[in-house]
Design a protein around this motif. Structure first.
Motif, PDB file in Angstrom:
ATOM      1  N   VAL A 154      12.033   5.045   6.725  1.00  0.00           N
ATOM      2  CA  VAL A 154      13.021   4.255   7.467  1.00  0.00           C
ATOM      3  C   VAL A 154      14.347   4.219   6.716  1.00  0.00           C
ATOM      4  O   VAL A 154      15.417   4.437   7.306  1.00  0.00           O
ATOM      5  N   VAL A 155      14.301   3.980   5.432  1.00  0.00           N
ATOM      6  CA  VAL A 155      15.534   3.900   4.636  1.00  0.00           C
ATOM      7  C   VAL A 155      16.252   5.243   4.638  1.00  0.00           C
ATOM      8  O   VAL A 155      17.483   5.303   4.845  1.00  0.00           O
ATOM      9  N   MET A 156      15.533   6.326   4.428  1.00  0.00           N
ATOM     10  CA  MET A 156      16.163   7.651   4.410  1.00  0.00           C
ATOM     11  C   MET A 156      16.760   7.986   5.772  1.00  0.00           C
ATOM     12  O   MET A 156      17.858   8.558   5.854  1.00  0.00           O
ATOM     13  N   SER A 157      16.079   7.621   6.853  1.00  0.00           N
ATOM     14  CA  SER A 157      16.603   7.873   8.201  1.00  0.00           C
ATOM     15  C   SER A 157      17.905   7.112   8.432  1.00  0.00           C
ATOM     16  O   SER A 157      18.874   7.667   8.969  1.00  0.00           O
ATOM     17  N   VAL A 158      17.943   5.863   8.036  1.00  0.00           N
ATOM     18  CA  VAL A 158      19.150   5.057   8.216  1.00  0.00           C
ATOM     19  C   VAL A 158      20.296   5.614   7.374  1.00  0.00           C
ATOM     20  O   VAL A 158      21.444   5.681   7.839  1.00  0.00           O
ATOM     21  N   VAL A 159      20.008   6.054   6.166  1.00  0.00           N
ATOM     22  CA  VAL A 159      21.052   6.615   5.301  1.00  0.00           C
ATOM     23  C   VAL A 159      21.602   7.898   5.901  1.00  0.00           C
ATOM     24  O   VAL A 159      22.830   8.107   5.956  1.00  0.00           O
ATOM     25  N   ILE A 160      20.730   8.769   6.372  1.00  0.00           N
ATOM     26  CA  ILE A 160      21.175  10.032   6.964  1.00  0.00           C
ATOM     27  C   ILE A 160      21.975   9.767   8.239  1.00  0.00           C
ATOM     28  O   ILE A 160      23.052  10.343   8.441  1.00  0.00           O
ATOM     29  N   LEU A 161      21.465   8.903   9.102  1.00  0.00           N
ATOM     30  CA  LEU A 161      22.173   8.579  10.338  1.00  0.00           C
ATOM     31  C   LEU A 161      23.543   7.960  10.044  1.00  0.00           C
ATOM     32  O   LEU A 161      24.548   8.326  10.660  1.00  0.00           O
ATOM     33  N   GLY A 162      23.593   7.040   9.078  1.00  0.00           N
ATOM     34  CA  GLY A 162      24.864   6.426   8.702  1.00  0.00           C
ATOM     35  C   GLY A 162      25.841   7.449   8.150  1.00  0.00           C
ATOM     36  O   GLY A 162      27.037   7.406   8.457  1.00  0.00           O
ATOM     37  N   SER A 163      25.346   8.397   7.359  1.00  0.00           N
ATOM     38  CA  SER A 163      26.218   9.444   6.797  1.00  0.00           C
ATOM     39  C   SER A 163      26.788  10.316   7.901  1.00  0.00           C
ATOM     40  O   SER A 163      27.975  10.680   7.869  1.00  0.00           O
ATOM     41  N   VAL A 164      25.967  10.669   8.882  1.00  0.00           N
ATOM     42  CA  VAL A 164      26.438  11.500   9.990  1.00  0.00           C
ATOM     43  C   VAL A 164      27.507  10.753  10.790  1.00  0.00           C
ATOM     44  O   VAL A 164      28.557  11.322  11.121  1.00  0.00           O
ATOM     45  N   THR A 202       0.846  -1.190   0.000  1.00  0.00           N
ATOM     46  CA  THR A 202       0.000   0.000   0.000  1.00  0.00           C
ATOM     47  C   THR A 202       0.884   1.244   0.000  1.00  0.00           C
ATOM     48  O   THR A 202       2.085   1.181   0.256  1.00  0.00           O
ATOM     49  N   LYS A 203       0.255   2.391  -0.253  1.00  0.00           N
ATOM     50  CA  LYS A 203       1.009   3.651  -0.269  1.00  0.00           C
ATOM     51  C   LYS A 203       1.597   3.939   1.106  1.00  0.00           C
ATOM     52  O   LYS A 203       2.723   4.431   1.231  1.00  0.00           O
ATOM     53  N   LYS A 204       0.843   3.623   2.148  1.00  0.00           N
ATOM     54  CA  LYS A 204       1.309   3.862   3.512  1.00  0.00           C
ATOM     55  C   LYS A 204       2.566   3.030   3.809  1.00  0.00           C
ATOM     56  O   LYS A 204       3.526   3.525   4.398  1.00  0.00           O
ATOM     57  N   THR A 205       2.547   1.768   3.386  1.00  0.00           N
ATOM     58  CA  THR A 205       3.694   0.895   3.615  1.00  0.00           C
ATOM     59  C   THR A 205       4.919   1.407   2.864  1.00  0.00           C
ATOM     60  O   THR A 205       6.028   1.435   3.416  1.00  0.00           O
ATOM     61  N   VAL A 206       4.728   1.820   1.632  1.00  0.00           N
ATOM     62  CA  VAL A 206       5.847   2.340   0.834  1.00  0.00           C
ATOM     63  C   VAL A 206       6.406   3.601   1.480  1.00  0.00           C
ATOM     64  O   VAL A 206       7.627   3.770   1.598  1.00  0.00           O
ATOM     65  N   PHE A 207       5.512   4.488   1.942  1.00  0.00           N
ATOM     66  CA  PHE A 207       5.958   5.728   2.590  1.00  0.00           C
ATOM     67  C   PHE A 207       6.747   5.417   3.860  1.00  0.00           C
ATOM     68  O   PHE A 207       7.824   5.983   4.084  1.00  0.00           O
ATOM     69  N   ASN A 208       6.216   4.514   4.694  1.00  0.00           N
ATOM     70  CA  ASN A 208       6.909   4.163   5.941  1.00  0.00           C
ATOM     71  C   ASN A 208       8.278   3.546   5.660  1.00  0.00           C
ATOM     72  O   ASN A 208       9.263   3.880   6.326  1.00  0.00           O
ATOM     73  N   ASN A 209       8.344   2.657   4.693  1.00  0.00           N
ATOM     74  CA  ASN A 209       9.632   2.034   4.346  1.00  0.00           C
ATOM     75  C   ASN A 209      10.619   3.066   3.816  1.00  0.00           C
ATOM     76  O   ASN A 209      11.816   3.003   4.117  1.00  0.00           O
ATOM     77  N   THR A 210      10.132   4.024   3.036  1.00  0.00           N
ATOM     78  CA  THR A 210      10.994   5.075   2.498  1.00  0.00           C
ATOM     79  C   THR A 210      11.551   5.936   3.621  1.00  0.00           C
ATOM     80  O   THR A 210      12.743   6.284   3.620  1.00  0.00           O
TER      81      THR A 210
END
Length: 98
Positions: A69-79, A59-67
């Motif tokens: 999470v992925v963006m948060s992990v990428v930003i945190l990893g970059s920091v 669903t759109k909600k699932t895709v948004f939530n997964n996106t």
């Protein structure tokens, strides 16, 4: 002795079955080779359409939530990597100036 004969008979039957299946496969592959390339392409597209109907799409909600999470992990990893890089750079500069 009868066990040996039974085993020999079974192995002969298995060999015959294997030969039959191999001959069927070779006949099948000959038919596939003889088909027109356009017919094979159309069949491939039909199969693809059938497979897409079987897929359970999120669903759109699932895709948004997964996106998120992925963006948060990428930003945190970059920091974290940036902080480690800066810290190691300062450590190297300190050691070089000794």
């Amino acid at each position: 002795m009868s066990d040996i004969n039974k085993n020999a008979e079974l192995s002969e039957k298995e060999e015959k079955k294997a030969k039959k299946t191999n001959s069927k496969k070779s006949k099948k592959s000959d038919k596939d080779k003889k088909k027109n390339i356009f017919k094979r392409f159309v069949n491939w597209l039909k199969d693809l359409k059938r497979e897409f109907k079987r897929v359970s799409w999120p669903t759109k909600k699932t895709v948004f939530n997964n996106t998120v999470v992925v963006m948060s992990v990428v930003i945190l990893g970059s920091v974290v990597i940036g902080l480690l890089d800066t810290g190691l750079l300062k450590l190297m500069n300190y050691l070089m100036n000794l």
